[in-house]
Design a protein around this motif. Sequence first.
Motif, PDB file in Angstrom:
ATOM      1  N   GLN A 108       0.740  -1.207   0.077  1.00 29.45           N
ATOM      2  CA  GLN A 108       0.005   0.020   0.214  1.00 29.45           C
ATOM      3  C   GLN A 108       0.902   1.233  -0.233  1.00 29.45           C
ATOM      4  OE1 GLN A 108      -2.035  -1.185   3.774  1.00 29.45           O
ATOM      5  NE2 GLN A 108      -3.477  -2.430   2.458  1.00 29.45           N
ATOM      6  N   GLY A 109       0.414   2.195  -0.700  1.00 30.14           N
ATOM      7  CA  GLY A 109       1.095   3.286  -0.799  1.00 30.14           C
ATOM      8  C   GLY A 109       0.257   4.765  -0.195  1.00 30.14           C
ATOM      9  N   ARG A 110       1.259   5.670   0.100  1.00 32.68           N
ATOM     10  CA  ARG A 110       0.634   6.854   0.725  1.00 32.68           C
ATOM     11  C   ARG A 110       1.747   8.065   0.772  1.00 32.68           C
ATOM     12  NH1 ARG A 110       3.353   8.344   5.353  1.00 32.68           N
ATOM     13  NH2 ARG A 110       3.917   6.616   6.650  1.00 32.68           N
ATOM     14  N   PRO A 111       1.503   9.114   0.658  1.00 31.00           N
ATOM     15  CA  PRO A 111       2.373  10.144   0.481  1.00 31.00           C
ATOM     16  C   PRO A 111       3.119  10.291   2.001  1.00 31.00           C
ATOM     17  CG  PRO A 111       0.331  11.244   0.363  1.00 31.00           C
ATOM     18  CD  PRO A 111       0.102   9.824   0.618  1.00 31.00           C
ATOM     19  N   LEU A 112       4.467  10.669   1.461  1.00 34.49           N
ATOM     20  CA  LEU A 112       5.318  11.117   2.986  1.00 34.49           C
ATOM     21  C   LEU A 112       4.458  12.062   3.733  1.00 34.49           C
ATOM     22  CD1 LEU A 112       8.679  10.700   1.615  1.00 34.49           C
ATOM     23  CD2 LEU A 112       7.519   9.051   2.908  1.00 34.49           C
ATOM     24  N   ARG A 113       4.842  12.131   5.079  1.00 31.13           N
ATOM     25  CA  ARG A 113       4.230  13.360   5.688  1.00 31.13           C
ATOM     26  C   ARG A 113       4.786  14.535   5.413  1.00 31.13           C
ATOM     27  NH1 ARG A 113       3.370   8.999   9.783  1.00 31.13           N
ATOM     28  NH2 ARG A 113       5.487   8.996  10.252  1.00 31.13           N
ATOM     29  N   SER A 114       6.348  14.607   5.038  1.00 31.94           N
ATOM     30  CA  SER A 114       7.177  15.582   4.617  1.00 31.94           C
ATOM     31  C   SER A 114       6.417  16.356   3.300  1.00 31.94           C
ATOM     32  CB  SER A 114       8.530  15.206   4.603  1.00 31.94           C
ATOM     33  OG  SER A 114       8.650  14.529   3.435  1.00 31.94           O
ATOM     34  N   GLY A 115       5.569  15.504   2.587  1.00 32.16           N
ATOM     35  CA  GLY A 115       5.153  15.986   1.367  1.00 32.16           C
ATOM     36  C   GLY A 115       6.553  15.840   0.182  1.00 32.16           C
ATOM     37  N   ARG A 116       7.255  15.139   0.539  1.00 27.54           N
ATOM     38  CA  ARG A 116       8.598  15.183  -0.398  1.00 27.54           C
ATOM     39  C   ARG A 116       8.568  13.846  -1.211  1.00 27.54           C
ATOM     40  NH1 ARG A 116      13.219  16.163   3.426  1.00 27.54           N
ATOM     41  NH2 ARG A 116      13.727  14.137   2.411  1.00 27.54           N
ATOM     42  N   GLY A 117       7.676  13.022  -1.208  1.00 24.56           N
ATOM     43  CA  GLY A 117       7.656  11.699  -1.826  1.00 24.56           C
ATOM     44  C   GLY A 117       6.681  10.826  -1.440  1.00 24.56           C
ATOM     45  N   TRP A 118       6.947   9.297  -1.606  1.00 20.17           N
ATOM     46  CA  TRP A 118       6.115   8.160  -1.446  1.00 20.17           C
ATOM     47  C   TRP A 118       6.312   7.221  -0.739  1.00 20.17           C
ATOM     48  CZ3 TRP A 118       1.107   9.406  -2.778  1.00 20.17           C
ATOM     49  CH2 TRP A 118       0.074   8.610  -2.912  1.00 20.17           C
ATOM     50  N   HIS A 119       5.567   6.777   0.233  1.00 20.33           N
ATOM     51  CA  HIS A 119       6.033   5.796   1.173  1.00 20.33           C
ATOM     52  C   HIS A 119       4.986   4.483   0.646  1.00 20.33           C
ATOM     53  CE1 HIS A 119       5.984   4.049   5.807  1.00 20.33           C
ATOM     54  NE2 HIS A 119       6.679   3.233   4.802  1.00 20.33           N
ATOM     55  N   TRP A 120       5.933   3.179   0.480  1.00 18.70           N
ATOM     56  CA  TRP A 120       5.123   2.010   0.066  1.00 18.70           C
ATOM     57  C   TRP A 120       5.283   1.094   1.321  1.00 18.70           C
ATOM     58  CZ3 TRP A 120       1.879   1.450  -4.005  1.00 18.70           C
ATOM     59  CH2 TRP A 120       2.078   2.244  -4.948  1.00 18.70           C
ATOM     60  N   SER A 121       4.445   0.483   1.871  1.00 18.88           N
ATOM     61  CA  SER A 121       4.283  -0.597   2.829  1.00 18.88           C
ATOM     62  C   SER A 121       3.733  -1.910   2.656  1.00 18.88           C
ATOM     63  CB  SER A 121       4.225  -0.016   4.235  1.00 18.88           C
ATOM     64  OG  SER A 121       2.609   0.426   4.112  1.00 18.88           O
ATOM     65  N   ASP A 122       4.341  -3.013   3.184  1.00 15.21           N
ATOM     66  CA  ASP A 122       4.013  -4.311   3.137  1.00 15.21           C
ATOM     67  C   ASP A 122       2.801  -4.397   4.201  1.00 15.21           C
ATOM     68  OD1 ASP A 122       3.469  -6.809   3.526  1.00 15.21           O
ATOM     69  OD2 ASP A 122       5.446  -7.504   3.547  1.00 15.21           O
ATOM     70  N   PRO A 123       1.377  -4.669   3.732  1.00 17.16           N
ATOM     71  CA  PRO A 123       0.545  -4.721   4.641  1.00 17.16           C
ATOM     72  C   PRO A 123       0.480  -5.947   5.826  1.00 17.16           C
ATOM     73  CG  PRO A 123      -0.449  -5.543   2.773  1.00 17.16           C
ATOM     74  CD  PRO A 123       0.996  -4.788   2.377  1.00 17.16           C
ATOM     75  N   ASP A 124       1.355  -6.711   5.554  1.00 12.77           N
ATOM     76  CA  ASP A 124       1.538  -7.904   6.196  1.00 12.77           C
ATOM     77  C   ASP A 124       2.641  -7.784   7.346  1.00 12.77           C
ATOM     78  OD1 ASP A 124      -0.601  -9.367   5.015  1.00 12.77           O
ATOM     79  OD2 ASP A 124       0.560  -9.901   3.430  1.00 12.77           O
ATOM     80  N   ASN A 125       3.638  -6.740   6.890  1.00  9.73           N
ATOM     81  CA  ASN A 125       4.596  -6.680   7.842  1.00  9.73           C
ATOM     82  C   ASN A 125       4.907  -5.027   7.665  1.00  9.73           C
ATOM     83  OD1 ASN A 125       7.009  -6.343   9.228  1.00  9.73           O
ATOM     84  ND2 ASN A 125       8.038  -8.210   8.299  1.00  9.73           N
ATOM     85  N   PRO A 126       4.383  -4.290   8.527  1.00  2.86           N
ATOM     86  CA  PRO A 126       4.676  -2.830   8.356  1.00  2.86           C
ATOM     87  C   PRO A 126       6.337  -2.506   8.677  1.00  2.86           C
ATOM     88  CG  PRO A 126       3.019  -3.333   9.916  1.00  2.86           C
ATOM     89  CD  PRO A 126       3.469  -4.749   9.490  1.00  2.86           C
ATOM     90  N   GLY A 127       7.040  -3.499   8.915  1.00  9.29           N
ATOM     91  CA  GLY A 127       8.546  -3.275   8.969  1.00  9.29           C
ATOM     92  C   GLY A 127       9.209  -3.381   7.833  1.00  9.29           C
ATOM     93  N   ASN A 128       8.257  -3.565   6.703  1.00  8.58           N
ATOM     94  CA  ASN A 128       9.091  -3.678   5.352  1.00  8.58           C
ATOM     95  C   ASN A 128       8.388  -2.483   4.602  1.00  8.58           C
ATOM     96  OD1 ASN A 128      10.258  -6.221   5.902  1.00  8.58           O
ATOM     97  ND2 ASN A 128       8.568  -7.321   5.263  1.00  8.58           N
TER      98      ASN A 128
END
Length: 89
Positions: free
Chosen positions: A24-44
């Motif tokens: 899943q993706g979301r904007p970085l809080r800083s507004g400077r990019g994008w954050h993709w994360s593993d829904p099964d392991n948020p540490g990835n």
Amino acid sequence: MDDDSDEEFFNGTRRPSGMPASWQGRPLRSGRGWHWSDPDNPGNSVRLYRGDPESEDEAEQGPHVVVTADGLLIDDAGKPVPGSTPPDD
């Protein structure tokens, strides 16, 4: 990542090749990019940064990627950095 076509990666409209479809993706809080994360392991995760020319850290001045696996930063050689913590984006 250094031309205008890369903006699609930084705003999340283009998924990088090899990025799992389930991540899943979301904007970085800083507004400077994008954050993709593993829904099964948020540490990835993969964070794509536009870069900040005003940053004191030279490595953060241009576009860059930060990868974490099981909550640890991954270095340029693909190895986990013991004791590291992911950035608070």
